[in-house]
Design a protein around this motif. Sequence first.
Motif, PDB file in Angstrom:
ATOM      1  N   GLN A   4     -35.899   8.662  23.264  1.00 29.09           N
ATOM      2  CA  GLN A   4     -35.573   8.543  21.843  1.00 29.09           C
ATOM      3  C   GLN A   4     -34.205   7.912  21.630  1.00 29.09           C
ATOM      4  O   GLN A   4     -33.947   7.308  20.597  1.00 29.09           O
ATOM      5  N   LYS A  21     -34.044   4.104  20.653  1.00 19.87           N
ATOM      6  CA  LYS A  21     -34.449   3.590  19.341  1.00 19.87           C
ATOM      7  C   LYS A  21     -33.445   2.586  18.772  1.00 19.87           C
ATOM      8  O   LYS A  21     -33.814   1.758  17.949  1.00 19.87           O
ATOM      9  N   LYS A  76     -37.990   0.130  12.866  1.00 25.58           N
ATOM     10  CA  LYS A  76     -38.109   1.567  13.128  1.00 25.58           C
ATOM     11  C   LYS A  76     -39.473   2.124  12.730  1.00 25.58           C
ATOM     12  O   LYS A  76     -39.868   3.186  13.191  1.00 25.58           O
ATOM     13  N   ILE A 115     -41.966   3.062  15.623  1.00 25.04           N
ATOM     14  CA  ILE A 115     -41.572   4.107  16.574  1.00 25.04           C
ATOM     15  C   ILE A 115     -42.376   5.376  16.326  1.00 25.04           C
ATOM     16  O   ILE A 115     -42.501   5.832  15.198  1.00 25.04           O
ATOM     17  N   LYS A 173     -42.181   9.231  17.858  1.00 26.64           N
ATOM     18  CA  LYS A 173     -41.363  10.101  18.694  1.00 26.64           C
ATOM     19  C   LYS A 173     -42.088  11.419  18.955  1.00 26.64           C
ATOM     20  O   LYS A 173     -42.882  11.863  18.142  1.00 26.64           O
TER      21      LYS A 173
END
Length: 93
Positions: free
Chosen positions: A45, A48, A54, A57, A59
Amino acid sequence: CFLNVNEYLISITNDSLGTFTNAVIDYISNYNETCAFLLLGKPAQGKKTYISDKSRIVKGVHPSPLSVRYGFFDHDIFINVENIVGHINWDTV
């Protein structure tokens, strides 16, 4: 595609491996608009910052025996990946 690293190599070349990994993530982020970034665990993480979009992404906790207690199976990680890249035929993966 995925980027995976042998644990033995990390201990030997951590600095150069980190530089290489960051450059690969940055390159993929800038030149592949259909890629999702699956960042599992705190070290992943932390990458990033090298991902320009973003919204690509996903997570989650690192998949390990302990992570079952912390929600690995409860966060629909792979459904979220499919929401970004489209349907994945898991039989061929």
